[in-house]
Design an enzyme around this catalytic site. Structure first.
Site, PDB file in Angstrom:
ATOM      1  N   LYS A 150      10.715 -30.154  26.782  1.00 51.59           N
ATOM      2  CA  LYS A 150       9.960 -31.685  26.541  1.00 51.59           C
ATOM      3  C   LYS A 150       8.860 -31.337  25.469  1.00 51.59           C
ATOM      4  O   LYS A 150       8.726 -31.955  24.451  1.00 51.59           O
ATOM      5  CB  LYS A 150       9.798 -32.417  27.539  1.00 51.59           C
ATOM      6  CG  LYS A 150      10.980 -32.883  28.356  1.00 51.59           C
ATOM      7  CD  LYS A 150      10.722 -34.066  29.363  1.00 51.59           C
ATOM      8  CE  LYS A 150       9.736 -33.457  30.371  1.00 51.59           C
ATOM      9  NZ  LYS A 150      10.430 -32.453  31.391  1.00 51.59           N
ATOM     10  N   ARG A 166       9.379 -41.640  34.733  1.00 55.88           N
ATOM     11  CA  ARG A 166      10.057 -40.616  35.324  1.00 55.88           C
ATOM     12  C   ARG A 166      10.751 -41.438  36.587  1.00 55.88           C
ATOM     13  O   ARG A 166      11.223 -40.661  37.450  1.00 55.88           O
ATOM     14  CB  ARG A 166       9.251 -39.468  36.097  1.00 55.88           C
ATOM     15  CG  ARG A 166       9.163 -38.284  35.516  1.00 55.88           C
ATOM     16  CD  ARG A 166       8.088 -37.459  36.073  1.00 55.88           C
ATOM     17  NE  ARG A 166       8.203 -36.072  36.017  1.00 55.88           N
ATOM     18  CZ  ARG A 166       7.526 -35.223  35.159  1.00 55.88           C
ATOM     19  NH1 ARG A 166       6.861 -35.858  34.286  1.00 55.88           N
ATOM     20  NH2 ARG A 166       7.876 -34.008  35.357  1.00 55.88           N
ATOM     21  N   ARG A 191      11.415 -29.763  42.310  1.00 57.10           N
ATOM     22  CA  ARG A 191      11.151 -30.578  41.143  1.00 57.10           C
ATOM     23  C   ARG A 191      12.366 -30.922  40.540  1.00 57.10           C
ATOM     24  O   ARG A 191      12.713 -31.955  40.060  1.00 57.10           O
ATOM     25  CB  ARG A 191      10.393 -29.926  40.085  1.00 57.10           C
ATOM     26  CG  ARG A 191       8.769 -30.347  40.678  1.00 57.10           C
ATOM     27  CD  ARG A 191       7.719 -29.014  39.982  1.00 57.10           C
ATOM     28  NE  ARG A 191       8.072 -29.054  38.526  1.00 57.10           N
ATOM     29  CZ  ARG A 191       7.839 -28.031  37.902  1.00 57.10           C
ATOM     30  NH1 ARG A 191       7.085 -27.057  38.352  1.00 57.10           N
ATOM     31  NH2 ARG A 191       7.747 -28.083  36.583  1.00 57.10           N
TER      32      ARG A 191
HETATM   33  P1  ADP Z   1       7.620 -30.593  34.632  1.00 56.43           P
HETATM   34  O1  ADP Z   1       7.411 -29.302  33.769  1.00 56.43           O
HETATM   35  O2  ADP Z   1       8.272 -30.650  35.789  1.00 56.43           O
HETATM   36  O3  ADP Z   1       8.281 -31.655  33.356  1.00 56.43           O
HETATM   37  P2  ADP Z   1       4.951 -31.929  34.108  1.00 56.43           P
HETATM   38  O4  ADP Z   1       4.132 -31.056  33.583  1.00 56.43           O
HETATM   39  O5  ADP Z   1       5.549 -33.046  33.347  1.00 56.43           O
HETATM   40  O6  ADP Z   1       6.145 -31.224  34.626  1.00 56.43           O
HETATM   41  O7  ADP Z   1       4.394 -32.491  35.608  1.00 56.43           O
HETATM   42  C1  ADP Z   1       3.897 -31.794  36.218  1.00 56.43           C
HETATM   43  C2  ADP Z   1       3.817 -32.480  37.772  1.00 56.43           C
HETATM   44  O8  ADP Z   1       2.838 -33.904  37.265  1.00 56.43           O
HETATM   45  C3  ADP Z   1       4.958 -33.268  38.214  1.00 56.43           C
HETATM   46  O9  ADP Z   1       5.724 -32.519  38.930  1.00 56.43           O
HETATM   47  C4  ADP Z   1       4.431 -34.438  38.966  1.00 56.43           C
HETATM   48  O10 ADP Z   1       3.876 -34.335  40.035  1.00 56.43           O
HETATM   49  C5  ADP Z   1       3.189 -35.049  37.990  1.00 56.43           C
HETATM   50  N1  ADP Z   1       3.619 -36.005  37.191  1.00 56.43           N
HETATM   51  C6  ADP Z   1       3.753 -35.718  35.865  1.00 56.43           C
HETATM   52  N2  ADP Z   1       4.368 -36.980  35.145  1.00 56.43           N
HETATM   53  C7  ADP Z   1       4.496 -37.864  36.274  1.00 56.43           C
HETATM   54  C8  ADP Z   1       5.285 -39.217  36.254  1.00 56.43           C
HETATM   55  N3  ADP Z   1       5.623 -39.742  35.172  1.00 56.43           N
HETATM   56  N4  ADP Z   1       5.374 -39.806  37.547  1.00 56.43           N
HETATM   57  C9  ADP Z   1       5.018 -38.984  38.604  1.00 56.43           C
HETATM   58  N5  ADP Z   1       4.539 -37.780  38.661  1.00 56.43           N
HETATM   59  C10 ADP Z   1       4.283 -37.208  37.785  1.00 56.43           C
END
Ligand code: ADP
Length: 294
Positions: free
Chosen positions: A74, A151, A240
């Site tokens: 993404k 999310r 995750r």
């Molecule tokens: P990924 O590589 O899993 O897509 P991200 O970098 O987007 O990871 O997010 C890292 C962490 O930040 C998530 O595992 C979660 O703990 C938190 N996080 C990010 N965006 C959200 C969201 N929209 N709602 C809740 N938690 C979030």
């Protein structure tokens, strides 16, 4: 691009975004997804509603969302598109990591949540996002591509209550490849850029096509500064992915039922996927037109 937007965007609904926003925020606070989270010291204010007011798509830049499992890419594709379209790339994962690095009041609890692969509460995420949008508004930003938000269904409802999303791109990749890609992710601790050391070569099986992806290696000056995200271990990534299926997959259906989703199966690495993505978005000649106009 205009054709894509016209085809996929819905007309604005009500103009009472401020009251919607307040209503959604208060109900969101009451039903925050991770009830074990401590109360957030952040507050929501009326500026946020101004930031997220509904504007006619022709009076603003694109407002897109990127959905997809951890590791799907993404961030990579959203940030490339943002550069092309001149809109900010807003990744809630980055906002969370910035909050962690700031050692602010929430950083200890957030570290625990993130390192267990859990979602941060809707309330905290919306607060971080609101602050980011307000800062952007103050700098004159228009439009955005959201990466990693919404999310949960609650987050999607809140967003829908305050602004119009023109298009939702749902990136998809085989699950075994997702895990490998997450484990291969590296960040340069100095410049903050993302790389991937995984060399992926999987055979076709169970109806899934075979796939190869070359590593995305850093320039030599970043090589010695690469770090791995603390939540990119096999156990945490598996958790995750499980949480994505439970909490975030329903968000795909939320947008599908509104006719806003563009499903995109990644055919391989960046060289194979980027041109195909541009084509799917009717942006394949956009780059040329931009440089011709410059
Ligand atoms: P990924 O590589 O899993 O897509 P991200 O970098 O987007 O990871 O997010 C890292 C962490 O930040 C998530 O595992 C979660 O703990 C938190 N996080 C990010 N965006 C959200 C969201 N929209 N709602 C809740 N938690 C979030």
């Amino acid at each position: 691009m205009a054709a894509t937007l016209t085809r996929l965007s819905k007309p604005s609904s009500s103009s009472s975004s401020l009251s919607h926003f307040r209503r959604f925020i208060s109900s969101s606070a009451a039903t925050a997804s991770e009830t074990t989270n401590p109360p957030s010291p952040f507050t929501f204010n009326s500026n946020t509603a101004t930031t997220l007011s509904r504007k006619d798509p022709k009076d603003r830049n694109v407002q897109w969302v990127f959905l997809g499992c951890p590791g799907v890419g993404k961030g990579t594709y959203a940030s490339r598109l943002c550069t092309l379209l001149g809109v900010p790339h807003i990744a809630t994962g980055d906002l969370v990591r910035e909050e962690l690095a700031s050692s602010g009041p929430l950083s200890h609890q957030l570290t625990e949540i993130v390192n267990q692969g859990k979602l941060v509460s809707d309330e905290i995420i919306i607060s971080l996002l609101s602050k980011r949008l307000e800062a952007g508004e103050a700098k004159g930003e228009s439009g955005f591509i959201l990466d990693g938000f919404p999310r949960t269904i609650r987050q999607a409802e809140i967003l829908e209550g305050v602004t119009d999303i023109d298009l939702v791109v749902n990136l998809k990749l085989r699950k075994d490849v997702l895990l490998e890609k997450c484990l291969g992710r590296r960040i340069c601790s100095e410049c903050g850029k993302n790389f991937n050391v995984a060399s992926i070569n999987v055979k076709a099986e169970n109806g899934n096509p075979g796939m190869s992806m070359a590593p995305l290696l850093p320039p030599s000056h970043c090589m010695s500064k690469l770090v791995t995200r603390s939540d990119d271990t096999e156990t945490v990534v598996t958790e995750r992915l499980r949480i994505y299926n439970e909490k975030s997959q329903p968000v795909e259906e939320f947008y599908r039922s509104r006719g806003k989703i563009l499903e995109f199966d990644l055919p391989g690495g960046i060289p194979a996927s980027w041109p195909k993505l541009l084509e799917a978005l009717n942006l394949d000649d956009y780059e040329e037109k931009q440089s011709a106009a410059a």
